[in-house]
Design a protein around this motif. Sequence first.
Motif, PDB file in Angstrom:
ATOM      1  N   GLY A   1      21.147  71.208   8.218  1.00  0.00           N
ATOM      2  CA  GLY A   1      21.439  69.802   8.500  1.00  0.00           C
ATOM      3  C   GLY A   1      22.832  69.490   7.956  1.00  0.00           C
TER       4      GLY A   1
ATOM      5  N   THR B   1      23.864  68.432   5.069  1.00  0.00           N
ATOM      6  CA  THR B   1      24.167  68.913   3.716  1.00  0.00           C
ATOM      7  C   THR B   1      24.413  70.417   3.702  1.00  0.00           C
TER       8      THR B   1
ATOM      9  N   THR C   1      16.381  65.691   9.793  1.00  0.00           N
ATOM     10  CA  THR C   1      16.824  64.301   9.718  1.00  0.00           C
ATOM     11  C   THR C   1      18.219  64.104  10.316  1.00  0.00           C
TER      12      THR C   1
ATOM     13  N   SER D   1      19.703  59.939  12.649  1.00  0.00           N
ATOM     14  CA  SER D   1      20.270  58.836  11.874  1.00  0.00           C
ATOM     15  C   SER D   1      20.590  57.655  12.794  1.00  0.00           C
ATOM     16  N   THR D   2      21.093  56.584  12.191  1.00  0.00           N
ATOM     17  CA  THR D   2      21.525  55.415  12.983  1.00  0.00           C
ATOM     18  C   THR D   2      22.902  55.677  13.586  1.00  0.00           C
TER      19      THR D   2
ATOM     20  N   LEU E   1      25.765  56.030  12.019  1.00  0.00           N
ATOM     21  CA  LEU E   1      26.837  55.267  11.373  1.00  0.00           C
ATOM     22  C   LEU E   1      27.506  56.087  10.286  1.00  0.00           C
TER      23      LEU E   1
ATOM     24  N   GLY F   1      16.641  69.030   2.800  1.00  0.00           N
ATOM     25  CA  GLY F   1      16.222  67.652   3.074  1.00  0.00           C
ATOM     26  C   GLY F   1      14.818  67.373   2.580  1.00  0.00           C
TER      27      GLY F   1
ATOM     28  N   LEU G   1      13.118  61.334   8.706  1.00  0.00           N
ATOM     29  CA  LEU G   1      12.597  61.205   7.330  1.00  0.00           C
ATOM     30  C   LEU G   1      13.753  61.272   6.334  1.00  0.00           C
TER      31      LEU G   1
END
Length: 548
Positions: free
Chosen positions: A24, A26, A53, A57-58, A60, A246, A355
């Motif tokens: 992901g 990270t 995840t 996300s949104t 942003l 995550g 999540l």
Amino acid sequence: MNRIEMLSQIDHTEVYDIVIIGGGATGLGSAVDAASRGYKTLLIEQADFGKGTSSRSTKLVHGGVRYLAQGNIKLVREALAERGRLLKNAPLMTSTQPFVVPVFSLWEKFYYSAGLMLYDVLSGKLSLGKTRLLSRKKTLELLPNINPKKVAGGILYYDGQFNDAELCVELAHTAIRYGATVLNYTKAVGFIKEKDIIVGVELEDQLGAAVGEGGGDVSDGGAGSESAAQLPRRTVRCKCVINATGVFTDAVLQMDDPDADTLVYPSQGIHLVVEAKYFKGINAMMIPKTDDGRVLFAVPWQGKVVVGTTDSHVDHIDLEPLPLAEEIHFVLEHFNRYTNAAITKADVLSVFVGLRPLVRSANAGSNISSLLSRDHTLVVSPSRMVTITGGKWTTYRKMAEDAVNNAVFTAKLDAPSASDKTKTGAKVSAKVSPRKCISYQLPIGDGGAGAALKKELIANDGSLADLLHPAYGYCKADVIVAARCNMALTVEDFLARRIRLLFLDARAAVEVAPLVAEIMAKELNYSAEQIEKQVSNFNHLANQYIIH
Ligand SMILES: Cc1cc2nc3c(=O)[nH]c(=O)nc-3n(C[C@H](O)[C@H](O)[C@H](O)COP(=O)(O)OP(=O)(O)OC[C@H]3O[C@@H](n4cnc5c(N)ncnc54)[C@H](O)[C@@H]3O)c2cc1C
């Protein structure tokens, strides 16, 4: 970016400096950081890049306006600096997004404008645009679909926006450019230890199950699926491990030490995607505090509008979490309340769920996930594994820098090795300056390789410009580019994360799945049976993104 090449690199590498578990934001950020400092780096992801995840996300790139209200200036300032860096390092993958906060009283106007002015000041030279107070008339003009009732005015401010799954793939490209080995569909299933220190990782190839070679299920995210025993395994040796998994962090911590304390408090957030006609214009809307204290966003994205999100603690961790009925109700009800739309479940094109890997604090109660820290947490285990979790997409680079700094320190990666010593046995100074992090200004991406291939493919065969679906701009060549350049290995990889059709319009994604499978089969040599299995797996998944 080719998986077979990556597997061959593993076979030809005696020992990696760092193995990163988790593909992901990270983990991929850590791979970029480690490889660009010159460390021999391997990243493994159990499913596809961003499958967790980081594709949910949104979208942003933000400092987190609401953390200001919690008085967390340091967190906001750091995130704003990272926002600015990301927009500079990945200009083709990010953009500036204007937001309007409607206010319903003079007090709100004063309160939110003070906060948003401070937000802008904190971004310093990396500001994306000046925060401005808006009259009621201007607010209604900038948010044409807002419910005008009780609106007293508004505040205009700026944040960043991006395509999260795309950035995952571009980070993978960047890490590979610096020599990293980066593999999807490869799961860490065990550690090899010497004197309690991790010296290797056992990997399990999950691809067979994913592409439809019979049994198997990569969606459980945990060890021990029924077919696990049949999946091919190999081991790699390494000097240290970064655990960037995550919400799966605790499973990996406990794979290292069954008695390890749990760290993650998973919090679910959903988004509904609707047609742009319900929320026209280029501006996003942010409601900082709904009547039950949550934040609501309506953000134009890729020709649609993303509305969300929620913050519900969940006990079950899954790669494909399901929306709760009350979450759908909350988002629909609040979107309708603040706009003049009257959308129902039938208007939702897709619902996607993620999540948050929030980190437990010692004094956290049971139902307060919106109050838990959004900062990141780093833990170094006695086995020398560095675990990094929490934070947010926007701060992935800083998280990666911290993780790699700790890995280098813990595993003494910069200490002189035996081969550095002179043949006469002269002592080498134990003080070697650590290799500096260079990701602050590192350009992210494949340098246009995918775009060039697409152009060439279409020049050679005009039919590859044919659209996959009449309502969307993706064409047949996009499937080939994704398979050849971007390590898309399944129909889902393409429809969910190389293009975002599953997230934008799940029914349209189901319609095009057979055609995508057919094109991928030619590229990746899939049998008729595998194609059929992939399409049926995809339809099953897409069904979860459709509200019935
Ligand atoms: C609803 C929601 C909205 C959000 N919106 C924003 C936003 O707009 N902006 C923002 O900055 N942040 C946002 N965030 C936060 C951000 O998305 C996350 O902080 C970030 O994506 C977490 O990335 P990660 O790499 O730590 O975890 P993940 O993306 O989950 O990656 C972990 C990966 O590890 C893999 N893995 C697990 N176990 C193993 C194993 N044994 N072997 C190999 N691989 C394994 C998983 O498959 C997974 O892909 C949002 C989060 C949510 C939930």
